[in-house]
Motif scaffolding. Structure first.
Motif, PDB file in Angstrom:
ATOM      1  N   LYS A 209       1.128  -0.393  -0.097  1.00 29.44           N
ATOM      2  CA  LYS A 209      -0.161   0.305   0.062  1.00 29.44           C
ATOM      3  C   LYS A 209       0.876   0.812  -0.290  1.00 29.44           C
ATOM      4  N   VAL A 210       0.844   2.317  -1.050  1.00 25.11           N
ATOM      5  CA  VAL A 210       1.254   2.932  -0.909  1.00 25.11           C
ATOM      6  C   VAL A 210      -0.160   4.604  -1.262  1.00 25.11           C
ATOM      7  N   GLY A 223       3.840   1.226  -9.013  1.00 25.40           N
ATOM      8  CA  GLY A 223       4.883   0.317  -8.518  1.00 25.40           C
ATOM      9  C   GLY A 223       4.023  -1.358  -8.501  1.00 25.40           C
ATOM     10  N   ARG A 224       5.098  -2.163  -8.837  1.00 25.23           N
ATOM     11  CA  ARG A 224       4.671  -3.874  -8.454  1.00 25.23           C
ATOM     12  C   ARG A 224       6.022  -4.488  -7.197  1.00 25.23           C
ATOM     13  N   VAL A 225       5.439  -5.665  -6.827  1.00 24.42           N
ATOM     14  CA  VAL A 225       6.192  -6.368  -6.457  1.00 24.42           C
ATOM     15  C   VAL A 225       6.340  -7.936  -6.772  1.00 24.42           C
ATOM     16  N   ALA A 314       9.100   6.833   2.102  1.00 23.75           N
ATOM     17  CA  ALA A 314       9.019   6.970   3.845  1.00 23.75           C
ATOM     18  C   ALA A 314       8.476   5.286   4.328  1.00 23.75           C
ATOM     19  N   ASP A 315       8.586   4.316   4.954  1.00 25.66           N
ATOM     20  CA  ASP A 315       8.192   3.139   5.340  1.00 25.66           C
ATOM     21  C   ASP A 315       8.102   3.567   7.054  1.00 25.66           C
ATOM     22  N   PRO A 399       0.332  -7.470  -9.165  1.00 27.39           N
ATOM     23  CA  PRO A 399      -0.217  -6.781  -9.862  1.00 27.39           C
ATOM     24  C   PRO A 399       0.777  -5.331 -10.061  1.00 27.39           C
ATOM     25  N   VAL A 400       0.070  -4.154 -10.898  1.00 29.78           N
ATOM     26  CA  VAL A 400       0.757  -3.049 -10.682  1.00 29.78           C
ATOM     27  C   VAL A 400      -0.254  -1.996 -10.158  1.00 29.78           C
ATOM     28  N   ASP A 401       0.280  -0.595  -9.656  1.00 28.67           N
ATOM     29  CA  ASP A 401      -0.624  -0.358  -8.528  1.00 28.67           C
ATOM     30  C   ASP A 401      -0.593   0.984  -9.294  1.00 28.67           C
TER      31      ASP A 401
END
Length: 813
Positions: A209-210, A223-225, A314-315, A399-401
């Protein structure tokens, strides 16, 4: 921008030689600063395999190798520590010509010879000996499938040319191979082969989640994983060659892929180690107290500075990356990384500009983002990099976010055909202009043959006004095709305005008095501006080119003092400098105009500085330092026929007792010109100056009007002189006494000169108090009708004395 010609020709391959392609790019506004061969010339070097390597009988550091070079087995003596059986290497045969060891030297010829008594039939080569960059020591090791006996130049594709293009800041769209290829296709008409970018299918559903908190920082974030990647995978040779041709070295597969994509399509991306990210990601501005260790090992503060924030990703643990500039060490990928998060974003140029300079370095990503990266290509870049990662390193794609927050709104730009013809000087028709727009890929609507309404592509941040389109037309038409016609204009003699002073004439006059003109930036550092102008709230530059040029100057003295220091550091002993330039001040009442900006004044000032001996060294006059009166005399001579008046005033840069404000009278009003005086002792010490310079600054607008000269006849009768000494309080200035005498309006008085001043040292002396002084004036009187008699002179003297007595409390001595 650096790249290899072979890489460019993969995207567009015009029927032009290297020299012709270089010329075409330069004439289209993409100046080719340099072309050079990828590797220097050499011959008879082939791929070979070491079959056997034994110790030299008489040398500990040498090995005797049996080498298969595609013919008979050769015996070659080699000193490389990595020479061992089974590897394939470049081998220079007998008769080979290798590049010289030093620039300008002669080629190195390989001959049949002996080393410590053992015959050597060639040479095993390192990359450096072939002029090819190589990081590891020893001979160059080639892949195991390299064909034995093949020409090494053909195998490594060394017959290539490196292009170095000097791009102007507005051509951000050409900071990629694809961007340059678009230009080449438009210039030459060759077919453009855009790399095919396919959407990569997802095999897992993992996401991060961004949250994008600042729309003025990030306009689009994708972004994507990717899980299960092999970070130790070898970067393909073709990719390594592309990177090396662009001046970058291979680091690791994941980093190389990201760099390759940035150079290929112009979109920087960043790879995070997924296991090092804690919680959700947030895109925001940096906060007070936050720091980050960057990939280069430097720890930087991302807190706002001078009202300028720094964007971060940032995280839950804190900052992980400086947005658009460089990633952080805490979340960097290593060879042990297995799961990654791939990010591609559009960062607003204004959010990136100046940030890298704040950290005293620059990056390829920041260089692109601060000029503008195509917001429409954010997801395409993500898919392009994802495909390369899975192809080279494997892995499973999430998936692409894609979050679209705030993209640039591109206004349509109207081009008038008549205007383009007038500016370019060529009668280009609407059809010709339409063809040029088609070649460069601009979408437009025609208004008959009169105008075009153009919609700029998302990757063209440099097309905003009509002149930008005219520039496109001119460069695509070809600057060399525009005839060099001399200007045609009606020649007419212009009248000379004798009542106004010309600025160039003033420059020549100042130079004639021994001053040398300098030209400084309109920017200066905030500390100098505060010291020399007392300006604690200067006009700040939004994107300064250097930290010492961060504010706009409000006077010219700061630049002159810095020029003086540079001259003194080079052992100059006598310095005379002047500058004519604009200064910048806030003025809420200033209106916008052709040469003005609302809210700001930009007057032209003339300033000068004198330091050292008053006269050049000579035997006839004793040496003394220049003083206030020398420079005041220069100004009086320069500004004649204007009559200067000097009065004391306070200025933060000047000595309080050796400075004056300069004024003149025009149409009955007193107008302030500027100031003259010695530099303040505090500043003299601060700038480490052996002596105090005398500086001046005057307003150009106030001294332009000098009026027409008035004619008066010369009297045929002799003039009469009278000396008049008066005693006044020491606070009374000479100017006050002169004004009082002039106010008496005695027409017979033609000239008044001060020739003596006396002040008592202590107590009373000569009927004077300690706080009094005596001033002696010489009066020159003349009458055109006859010789003056005492009966005519005495009333004039009495009138002058009465005027000084009433206005200045003067008494005759």
């Amino acid at each position: 921008m650096q790249f290899s010609e072979s890489w460019l020709r993969q995207y567009v391959n015009p029927d032009l030689t290297t020299e012709e392609l270089s010329h075409a790019l330069t004439m289209a506004g993409l100046e080719v600063e340099e072309t050079r061969p990828l590797a220097p010339p050499f011959s008879q070097v082939v791929v070979a395999e070491i079959l056997e390597a034994t110790q030299h009988p008489d040398a500990d550091r040498l090995r005797v190798c049996k080498v298969n070079a595609g013919g008979d087995v050769l015996q070659i003596v080699c000193g490389a520590p990595n020479a061992r059986p089974g590897i394939r290497i470049p081998c220079a045969l007998v008769g080979a010509q290798l590049p010289p060891a030093e620039e300008g030297g002669k080629p190195f010829a390989i001959k049949l010879g002996k080393l410590r008594g053992v015959e050597s039939q060639g040479m095993l080569c390192s990359g450096n000996e072939l002029g090819v960059p190589q990081e590891a020591d020893g001979i160059m090791e080639l892949p195991a499938d390299a064909p034995i006996g093949a020409n090494i130049r053909d195998y490594l594709k060394l017959d290539d040319t490196i292009f170095v293009i000097k791009l102007t800041p507005n051509k951000a769209d050409c900071l990629s191979i694809l961007g340059v290829a678009r230009e080449v296709a438009a210039i030459t008409g060759a077919k453009l082969c855009v790399p095919e970018i396919k959407a990569q299918a997802s095999s897992i559903q993992d996401k991060i989640k961004v949250a994008v908190e600042s729309s003025d920082l990030c306009g689009r974030f994708a972004g994507r994983v990717i899980k299960g990647v092999n970070a130790k995978a070898k970067t393909p040779d073709w990719m390594v060659r592309c990177l090396e041709g662009a001046g970058q070295r291979s680091i690791s597969a994941l980093v190389d892929i990201s760099n390759y994509a940035m150079l290929a399509i112009g979109q920087p991306t960043h790879v995070f180690d997924l296991q090092k990210i804690k919680g959700d990601l947030t895109v925001r501005w940096g906060r007070d107290g936050e720091e980050l260790e960057l990939l280069n090992g430097q720890t930087v503060s991302v807190a706002p500075l001078n009202g300028q924030g720094v964007g971060v990703i940032a995280d839950a643990n804190g900052v992980e990356s400086v947005a658009g500039i460089m990633g952080g060490n805490p979340s960097s990928v290593t060879l042990d990384t297995q799961d990654i998060y791939l990010e591609s974003a559009f960062w607003w140029p204004t959010a990136i500009q100046g940030r890298a300079r704040r950290f005293n370095f620059s990056t390829d990503a920041a260089h692109r983002f601060e000029r503008g990266v195509d917001p429409a290509g954010t997801v395409d870049a993500l898919e392009f990099v994802s495909g390369l990662i899975t192809q080279i390193c494997g892995g499973q794609l999430g998936p692409v976010d894609d979050q679209v927050i705030n993209l640039p709104k591109r206004a349509d730009v109207r081009l008038r055909v008549a205007r383009a013809q007038k500016v370019i000087g060529v009668p280009l028709t609407a059809d010709v202009i339409a063809g040029l727009f088609d070649r460069i890929g601009l979408q437009y609507q025609r208004e008959g043959n009169e105008a075009f309404v153009v919609k700029a592509p998302s990757y063209r941040f440099d097309i905003e006004i009509e002149e930008d389109l005219i520039e496109e037309v001119a460069r695509l038409y070809g600057f060399e095709n525009i005839p060099a016609n001399p200007p045609v204009a009606e020649q007419r003699m212009q009248g000379t305005n004798e009542a106004r002073r010309g600025i160039h004439k003033l420059r020549h006059a100042i130079a004639a008095r021994g001053y040398q003109e300098v030209l400084n930036f309109g920017f200066i550092d905030a500390d100098t501006e505060e010291k020399l102008a007392g300006n604690t709230n200067p006009i700040k530059v939004l994107n300064p080119i250097a930290s010492q040029l961060s504010v706009m100057r409000s006077n010219l003295i700061g630049g002159l003092v810095q020029n003086l220091r540079q001259n003194l550091n080079r052992k100059a002993s006598r310095v005379r400098l002047f500058e004519v330039g604009r200064v910048f001040n806030r003025n809420p009442e200033a209106q916008v105009g052709e040469l003005s900006i609302a809210g700001y004044d930009q007057p032209i000032r003339v300033a000068g500085l004198a330091y050292g001996p008053a006269l050049p060294e000579q035997w006839g006059t004793p040496s003394r330092s220049v003083d206030f009166f020398d420079v005041k005399g220069d100004l009086e001579a320069l500004l004649a026929p204007l009559e200067l008046k000097a009065k004391t005033f306070a200025h933060p840069a000047l000595h309080p007792g050796r400075s004056a404000e300069l004024t003149i009278k025009k149409r009955g009003k007193e107008i302030t010109l500027g100031f003259v005086g010695e530099l303040h002792p505090r500043l003299q010490q601060s700038y480490d100056l052996p002596g105090a310079p005398v500086v001046f600054e005057i307003d150009w607008a106030a001294i332009q009007d000098i009026g027409l000269p008035t004619i008066s006849p010369i009297s045929k009768f002799p003039a009469v002189t009278r000396d008049l000494a008066v005693v006044v309080d020491q606070s009374v200035s000479v100017a006050q006494l002169l004004d009082a005498m002039k106010a008496a309006k005695q027409l017979l008085v033609k000239k008044i000169d001060l020739f003596d001043e006396f002040k008592p040292s202590s107590g009373r002396m000569g009927g004077m108090a300690e706080n009094e002084k005596s001033l002696a004036f010489r009066l020159t009187l003349s009458d055109e009708s006859g010789t003056l008699q005492d009966a005519q002179i005495e009333p004039v003297i009495s009138a002058l004395l009465d005027a000084m007595s009433v206005k200045c409390k003067a008494r005759i001595r």
